[in-house]
Design an enzyme around this catalytic site. Structure first.
Site, short mmCIF file in Angstrom:
data_model
loop_
_atom_site.label_atom_id
_atom_site.label_comp_id
_atom_site.label_asym_id
_atom_site.label_seq_id
_atom_site.Cartn_x
_atom_site.Cartn_y
_atom_site.Cartn_z
CE LYS A 1 -2.07 -1.18 4.03
NZ LYS A 1 -1.50 -2.56 4.06
NE ARG B 1 -4.95 -1.09 9.68
CZ ARG B 1 -3.67 -0.77 9.29
NH1 ARG B 1 -3.72 0.40 8.73
NH2 ARG B 1 -2.70 -1.61 9.18
NE ARG C 1 7.65 -2.49 6.21
CZ ARG C 1 6.38 -2.47 6.24
NH1 ARG C 1 5.74 -1.84 5.53
NH2 ARG C 1 5.93 -2.76 7.38
NE ARG D 1 6.10 -0.38 9.97
CZ ARG D 1 4.92 -0.61 9.26
NH1 ARG D 1 5.03 0.41 8.26
NH2 ARG D 1 4.01 -0.96 9.76
NE ARG E 1 1.94 -5.19 10.83
CZ ARG E 1 3.14 -4.77 10.36
NH1 ARG E 1 4.41 -5.37 10.54
NH2 ARG E 1 3.18 -4.33 9.20
P1 AP5 Z 1 5.06 -1.76 2.00
O1 AP5 Z 1 4.43 -0.97 0.61
O2 AP5 Z 1 5.74 -1.20 2.96
O3 AP5 Z 1 3.57 -2.23 2.39
P2 AP5 Z 1 2.23 -1.83 3.17
O4 AP5 Z 1 1.12 -2.54 2.70
O5 AP5 Z 1 2.23 -0.52 3.19
O6 AP5 Z 1 2.47 -2.36 4.80
P3 AP5 Z 1 2.55 -1.77 5.96
O7 AP5 Z 1 3.18 -2.97 6.83
O8 AP5 Z 1 2.83 -0.56 6.05
O9 AP5 Z 1 0.96 -1.95 6.09
P4 AP5 Z 1 0.20 -2.04 7.53
O10 AP5 Z 1 -1.19 -2.02 7.25
O11 AP5 Z 1 0.41 -3.48 8.48
O12 AP5 Z 1 1.02 -1.04 8.42
P5 AP5 Z 1 0.57 0.64 8.75
O13 AP5 Z 1 1.87 1.35 8.83
O14 AP5 Z 1 -0.69 0.95 8.05
O15 AP5 Z 1 5.47 -3.02 1.10
C1 AP5 Z 1 6.32 -4.03 2.23
C2 AP5 Z 1 7.43 -4.48 1.54
O16 AP5 Z 1 7.22 -5.16 0.25
C3 AP5 Z 1 8.60 -3.44 1.16
O17 AP5 Z 1 9.92 -3.64 1.67
C4 AP5 Z 1 8.22 -3.31 -0.40
O18 AP5 Z 1 9.72 -2.80 -1.05
C5 AP5 Z 1 8.13 -4.64 -0.67
N1 AP5 Z 1 7.12 -4.59 -1.86
C6 AP5 Z 1 5.76 -4.06 -2.08
N2 AP5 Z 1 5.49 -4.28 -3.22
C7 AP5 Z 1 6.35 -5.25 -3.93
C8 AP5 Z 1 6.17 -6.25 -4.91
N3 AP5 Z 1 4.95 -5.88 -5.85
N4 AP5 Z 1 6.92 -6.87 -5.10
C9 AP5 Z 1 8.02 -7.17 -4.49
N5 AP5 Z 1 8.15 -6.34 -3.13
C10 AP5 Z 1 7.09 -5.37 -3.05
O19 AP5 Z 1 0.15 0.30 10.35
C11 AP5 Z 1 0.80 0.13 11.33
C12 AP5 Z 1 0.04 0.16 12.75
O20 AP5 Z 1 -0.50 1.10 12.98
C13 AP5 Z 1 -0.96 -1.14 12.66
O21 AP5 Z 1 -0.64 -2.29 13.02
C14 AP5 Z 1 -1.94 -0.55 13.77
O22 AP5 Z 1 -1.48 -0.55 14.80
C15 AP5 Z 1 -1.88 1.01 13.58
N6 AP5 Z 1 -2.75 1.49 12.61
C16 AP5 Z 1 -2.60 2.20 11.53
N7 AP5 Z 1 -3.83 2.40 10.85
C17 AP5 Z 1 -4.71 2.14 11.54
C18 AP5 Z 1 -6.12 2.08 11.65
N8 AP5 Z 1 -7.02 2.92 10.58
N9 AP5 Z 1 -7.01 1.74 12.59
C19 AP5 Z 1 -6.21 1.23 13.80
N10 AP5 Z 1 -4.92 1.12 14.00
C20 AP5 Z 1 -4.12 1.46 12.82
#
Ligand code: AP5
Length: 208
Positions: A8, A83, A122, A155, A166
């Site tokens: 994402k 979410r 990552r 991270r 997660r």
């Molecule tokens: P990346 O683009 O970083 O993936 P992502 O989907 O953004 O993953 P996140 O871990 O950031 O999502 P998340 O939803 O768990 O965390 P968030 O920060 O929102 O890609 C991942 C890796 O894959 C990278 O190394 C990239 O290079 C590689 N990659 C990508 N595409 C590729 C491809 N096509 N081929 C090969 N490699 C590839 O949330 C963190 C925490 O915050 C949550 O756990 C929660 O506690 C809290 N939080 C956030 N939002 C909310 C909410 N709305 N409500 C409640 N709690 C929340």
């Protein structure tokens, strides 16, 4: 939308280069708050470290304020929000008040085993947030960001046990939103399994 590690953040960064609208990531906003030790950051940290969701009331309040900022007036791309069904309903209310409509809810689909591989490898820049991967897309100089020379780190929630939690939170609490947006005719599915350029081409071809 999509499971942790679906791509994402990476894809939103690339889409933003094609369409210059605000990229609003709840994860990034929360991490900034943790870093600067705000009240929100202190409350959110223990949930984030465990891979659980931060309570809806905190997230909804945070997003109400973020969506009222100037750069969101000409459109935005939400990453990691909503979410839960409660967050989706709150977003509907908020958009109604703002007099705008959601164009689409994009679901990036990726299998759990790929997620675990991607997230354990990552790395992110602690200064500008650029996303890397030690297997697929590493920095030119080890530990140094290609974009801003900031230091590149892992991270806290990218350990295998937290990633598994997660994923389970995603399947239990966020996956029901697929039906929510399907019902509204807003859901667009994109496979996040392919090479990054292929995923971006699919995203760019989405019609409202
Ligand atoms: P990346 O683009 O970083 O993936 P992502 O989907 O953004 O993953 P996140 O871990 O950031 O999502 P998340 O939803 O768990 O965390 P968030 O920060 O929102 O890609 C991942 C890796 O894959 C990278 O190394 C990239 O290079 C590689 N990659 C990508 N595409 C590729 C491809 N096509 N081929 C090969 N490699 C590839 O949330 C963190 C925490 O915050 C949550 O756990 C929660 O506690 C809290 N939080 C956030 N939002 C909310 C909410 N709305 N409500 C409640 N709690 C929340």
């Amino acid at each position: 939308m999509g499971p942790p590690g679906a791509g994402k953040g990476t894809r939103a960064g690339a889409v933003r280069k094609l369409y210059p609208i605000a990229h609003i990531s709840t994860g990034d906003i929360l991490r900034e708050n943790v870093k600067s030790g705000t009240e929100l950051g202190v409350s959110a940290k223990r949930y984030m470290d465990a891979g659980s969701l931060v309570p809806d009331d905190l997230i909804i309040k945070m997003m109400e304020s973020r969506l009222n900022e100037e750069d969101a007036k000409t459109g935005f791309m939400l990453d990691g929000f909503p979410r839960t069904v409660a967050q989706a309903e709150a977003l509907d209310e908020l958009l109604k008040k703002m007099g705008i409509q959601l164009d689409a809810a994009i679901l990036l689909e990726v299998d759990d085993d790929i997620v675990i591989k991607r997230l354990t490898s990552r790395r992110v820049c602690s200064a500008c947030g650029a996303i890397y991967n030690v297997i697929a897309h590493n920095t030119k100089v080890d530990g140094v960001c290609d974009e801003c020379s900031g230091s590149v780190i892992q991270r806290d929630d990218d350990t295998e046990s937290v990633i598994r939690n997660r994923l389970s939170v995603y399947h239990n609490e966020t996956a029901p939103l697929v039906k929510y947006y399907e019902k509204e005719g807003k859901l667009r599915r994109v496979s996040g399994d392919g090479p990054p350029d292929e995923v971006l081409t699919c995203l760019a071809s989405i019609k409202n």
